[in-house]
Design a protein around this motif. Structure first.
Motif, PDB file in Angstrom:
ATOM      1  N   LYS A  12       4.657  -4.050  10.216  1.00 12.24           N
ATOM      2  CA  LYS A  12       5.895  -3.708  10.918  1.00 12.24           C
ATOM      3  C   LYS A  12       5.650  -2.751  12.069  1.00 12.24           C
ATOM      4  N   THR A  13       4.781  -1.754  11.831  1.00 11.13           N
ATOM      5  CA  THR A  13       4.615  -0.682  12.820  1.00 11.13           C
ATOM      6  C   THR A  13       3.405  -0.908  13.733  1.00 11.13           C
ATOM      7  N   LYS A  14       2.662  -1.963  13.457  1.00 10.55           N
ATOM      8  CA  LYS A  14       1.476  -2.307  14.250  1.00 10.55           C
ATOM      9  C   LYS A  14       0.441  -1.173  14.269  1.00 10.55           C
ATOM     10  N   VAL A  15       0.257  -0.518  13.119  1.00 13.17           N
ATOM     11  CA  VAL A  15      -0.826   0.464  13.001  1.00 13.17           C
ATOM     12  C   VAL A  15      -1.682   0.080  11.796  1.00 13.17           C
ATOM     13  N   SER A  16      -2.825   0.725  11.652  1.00 11.35           N
ATOM     14  CA  SER A  16      -3.726   0.337  10.562  1.00 11.35           C
ATOM     15  C   SER A  16      -3.200   0.803   9.204  1.00 11.35           C
ATOM     16  N   VAL A  17      -3.657   0.100   8.170  1.00  5.50           N
ATOM     17  CA  VAL A  17      -3.296   0.436   6.797  1.00  5.50           C
ATOM     18  C   VAL A  17      -3.688   1.887   6.484  1.00  5.50           C
ATOM     19  N   GLY A  18      -4.848   2.307   6.980  1.00  2.83           N
ATOM     20  CA  GLY A  18      -5.332   3.675   6.748  1.00  2.83           C
ATOM     21  C   GLY A  18      -4.371   4.720   7.293  1.00  2.83           C
ATOM     22  N   THR A  19      -3.872   4.453   8.511  1.00  2.00           N
ATOM     23  CA  THR A  19      -2.937   5.399   9.140  1.00  2.00           C
ATOM     24  C   THR A  19      -1.655   5.496   8.328  1.00  2.00           C
ATOM     25  N   VAL A  20      -1.135   4.351   7.875  1.00  2.00           N
ATOM     26  CA  VAL A  20       0.100   4.351   7.068  1.00  2.00           C
ATOM     27  C   VAL A  20      -0.111   5.207   5.825  1.00  2.00           C
ATOM     28  N   ARG A  32      -4.072  14.617  12.728  1.00  4.92           N
ATOM     29  CA  ARG A  32      -3.725  14.534  14.147  1.00  4.92           C
ATOM     30  C   ARG A  32      -3.122  13.204  14.558  1.00  4.92           C
ATOM     31  N   ILE A  33      -2.233  12.669  13.712  1.00  3.08           N
ATOM     32  CA  ILE A  33      -1.545  11.424  14.081  1.00  3.08           C
ATOM     33  C   ILE A  33      -0.269  11.831  14.802  1.00  3.08           C
ATOM     34  N   SER A  34       0.008  11.199  15.933  1.00  4.40           N
ATOM     35  CA  SER A  34       1.128  11.655  16.768  1.00  4.40           C
ATOM     36  C   SER A  34       2.450  11.608  16.008  1.00  4.40           C
ATOM     37  N   LYS A  35       3.326  12.567  16.356  1.00  2.83           N
ATOM     38  CA  LYS A  35       4.644  12.685  15.719  1.00  2.83           C
ATOM     39  C   LYS A  35       5.406  11.369  15.824  1.00  2.83           C
ATOM     40  N   LYS A  36       5.255  10.723  16.991  1.00  3.18           N
ATOM     41  CA  LYS A  36       5.995   9.488  17.245  1.00  3.18           C
ATOM     42  C   LYS A  36       5.571   8.400  16.255  1.00  3.18           C
ATOM     43  N   THR A  37       4.268   8.267  16.071  1.00  7.44           N
ATOM     44  CA  THR A  37       3.734   7.272  15.128  1.00  7.44           C
ATOM     45  C   THR A  37       4.175   7.612  13.706  1.00  7.44           C
ATOM     46  N   GLN A  38       4.084   8.887  13.354  1.00  4.10           N
ATOM     47  CA  GLN A  38       4.500   9.305  12.009  1.00  4.10           C
ATOM     48  C   GLN A  38       5.961   8.927  11.771  1.00  4.10           C
ATOM     49  N   GLN A  39       6.794   9.214  12.764  1.00  9.21           N
ATOM     50  CA  GLN A  39       8.220   8.926  12.656  1.00  9.21           C
ATOM     51  C   GLN A  39       8.436   7.420  12.432  1.00  9.21           C
ATOM     52  N   ARG A  40       7.706   6.610  13.206  1.00 10.97           N
ATOM     53  CA  ARG A  40       7.846   5.146  13.112  1.00 10.97           C
ATOM     54  C   ARG A  40       7.488   4.648  11.716  1.00 10.97           C
ATOM     55  N   ILE A  41       6.395   5.198  11.184  1.00  7.33           N
ATOM     56  CA  ILE A  41       5.934   4.790   9.850  1.00  7.33           C
ATOM     57  C   ILE A  41       6.946   5.196   8.780  1.00  7.33           C
ATOM     58  N   LEU A  42       7.451   6.423   8.868  1.00  2.00           N
ATOM     59  CA  LEU A  42       8.407   6.900   7.866  1.00  2.00           C
ATOM     60  C   LEU A  42       9.706   6.109   7.914  1.00  2.00           C
ATOM     61  N   GLU A  43      10.148   5.761   9.132  1.00  2.00           N
ATOM     62  CA  GLU A  43      11.372   4.961   9.248  1.00  2.00           C
ATOM     63  C   GLU A  43      11.179   3.579   8.654  1.00  2.00           C
ATOM     64  N   ALA A  44      10.010   2.981   8.939  1.00  2.00           N
ATOM     65  CA  ALA A  44       9.721   1.655   8.386  1.00  2.00           C
ATOM     66  C   ALA A  44       9.676   1.718   6.861  1.00  2.00           C
ATOM     67  N   GLN A  46      11.239   3.864   4.906  1.00  2.00           N
ATOM     68  CA  GLN A  46      12.608   4.007   4.400  1.00  2.00           C
ATOM     69  C   GLN A  46      13.330   2.673   4.472  1.00  2.00           C
ATOM     70  N   GLY A  47      13.050   1.936   5.539  1.00  2.00           N
ATOM     71  CA  GLY A  47      13.683   0.628   5.741  1.00  2.00           C
ATOM     72  C   GLY A  47      13.422  -0.325   4.587  1.00  2.00           C
ATOM     73  N   ILE A  48      12.250  -0.199   3.949  1.00  2.00           N
ATOM     74  CA  ILE A  48      11.992  -1.102   2.818  1.00  2.00           C
ATOM     75  C   ILE A  48      12.167  -0.371   1.485  1.00  2.00           C
ATOM     76  N   GLY A  49      12.893   0.762   1.549  1.00  2.00           N
ATOM     77  CA  GLY A  49      13.273   1.463   0.317  1.00  2.00           C
ATOM     78  C   GLY A  49      12.131   2.194  -0.361  1.00  2.00           C
ATOM     79  N   TYR A  50      11.106   2.549   0.418  1.00  3.97           N
ATOM     80  CA  TYR A  50       9.984   3.272  -0.182  1.00  3.97           C
ATOM     81  C   TYR A  50      10.296   4.762  -0.266  1.00  3.97           C
ATOM     82  N   VAL A  51      10.158   5.342  -1.464  1.00  4.77           N
ATOM     83  CA  VAL A  51      10.361   6.775  -1.637  1.00  4.77           C
ATOM     84  C   VAL A  51       8.999   7.398  -1.926  1.00  4.77           C
ATOM     85  N   PRO A  52       8.533   8.315  -1.077  1.00  5.99           N
ATOM     86  CA  PRO A  52       7.204   8.882  -1.317  1.00  5.99           C
ATOM     87  C   PRO A  52       7.157   9.676  -2.616  1.00  5.99           C
TER      88      PRO A  52
END
Length: 347
Positions: A12-20, A32-44, A46-52
């Protein structure tokens, strides 16, 4: 969480599995993963109902060291002013500790002890401080011990570590002070839950000692109210509007309720301390700066909170150590509302 979920978020976020994986484990900043990328991953996510899994993430702190988490259970009807003082004390001990730890506040409803036991046994927390538990809940916990290091705040226990004061004695010496001050008619404004609970030792100590010292405590001069400023204000109004002879000595087993009662007496032209002396229990800052300032039996909440943290940390770091009890003194602090700054001959 399964690998498939991580893959799905990665696609969904077009980043590597490791980064997710790094971001979901709360290590995005550290890696040192950019805030923007982190935000995108967390939103994705939440979108599929994942609770950390927070507790798993908390344990993976930098350098692989685990950071213990201490939960303080706080009942919904216990004064929030006390919580502020408790937190101040806990914080000072957090800042002085060589050992880092996290602290969370877990609100709970009295009588929901099974829920507390479930939470504690789930392994979410490394240590637990229980405040304001009922006598019934305490018996249950002593028969069904919790699996994490536990400290009871202001309760006596031989099963668990505890930090407490002699609660009955507070009521007793308050009645004794009124007797020494020459009062005949006294009253008290009590937090509601204390009237009904077995843990009403402060109230019991006061009532039984009034009888012992020959003080008259009429039914109408015992007002129960919610453990808030609003409660103290309403109870004082009821007392004043009830007419008849007012007590000349009034004991508030929670100081903050007395602060709110002062304007009621002021508007009714009841001079404090000339017409009525007031003694409180607690010693919140507000009691020092009210007009008149309030004489009090000090509950050293801040020091007690710090002691709770020390005991909890001690057990976490050395699980084999035995439970300890720490007892604090409750000295009188005489101000304007009672005892006129004169130390009465009382210990």
């Amino acid at each position: 969480m399964g690998m498939s979920t991580i893959k799905e978020i990665a696609e969904k976020t077009k980043v590597s599995v490791g980064t997710v994986s790094i971001v979901l484990n709360g290590r995005g900043d550290e890696m040192r993963i950019s805030k923007k990328t982190q935000q995108r991953i967390l939103e994705a996510a939440q979108g599929i109902g994942y609770v950390p899994n927070i507790s798993a993430r908390r344990l993976r702190q930098t350098g692989g060291r685990s950071l213990p988490v201490i939960a303080t259970f706080w009942p919904s009807d216990l004064s929030s002013d006390l919580l502020g003082r408790f937190f101040t004390g806990a914080q000072s001990s957090i800042l002085e500790q060589e050992h880092a730890f996290e602290m969370t506040i877990q609100p709970f409803k009295r009588k929901h002890i099974h829920r507390i036991k479930e939470i504690c046994d789930s392994g979410m927390y490394h240590g637990v401080i229980l405040t304001g538990i009922s006598a019934e809940d305490q018996r249950y916990l002593e028969d069904n011990p919790l699996s994490v290091p536990t400290v009871l705040f202001n309760r006596k226990s031989s099963t668990y570590s505890c930090v407490h004061v002699d609660t009955y004695e507070i009521g007793r010496k308050s009645a004794e002070l009124f007797a020494i001050r020459g009062h005949k008619k006294v009253g008290t404004i009590v937090p509601e839950h204390l009237m009904r609970s077995e843990n009403n030792l402060r109230f019991r100590g006061f009532v039984e000692s009034c009888a012992k010292y020959g003080l008259e405590l009429e039914e109408r001069h015992i007002q129960a109210a919610p453990m808030t400023m609003e409660g103290g204000y309403a109870a004082a109004k009821t007392l004043v509007e009830g007419g008849g002879e007012l007590p000349t000595g009034l004991f508030f087993p929670l100081g903050i309720m007395a602060v709110a009662a002062l304007p009621v007496f002021h508007r009714a032209n009841i001079q404090i301390p000339d017409a009525m002396e007031i003694l409180t229990y607690g010693d919140h800052d507000a009691e020092k700066y009210s007009v008149p300032s309030l004489s009090t039996v000090k509950l050293p909440v801040e020091e007690m909170a710090a002691a709770c943290i020390r005991l909890a940390m001690g057990r976490i770091l050395d699980p084999k150590s035995k439970p300890k009890a720490v007892v604090f003194e409750t000295p009188f602090i005489f101000r304007e509302s009672c005892g006129g700054f004169i130390q009465a001959s009382i210990q």
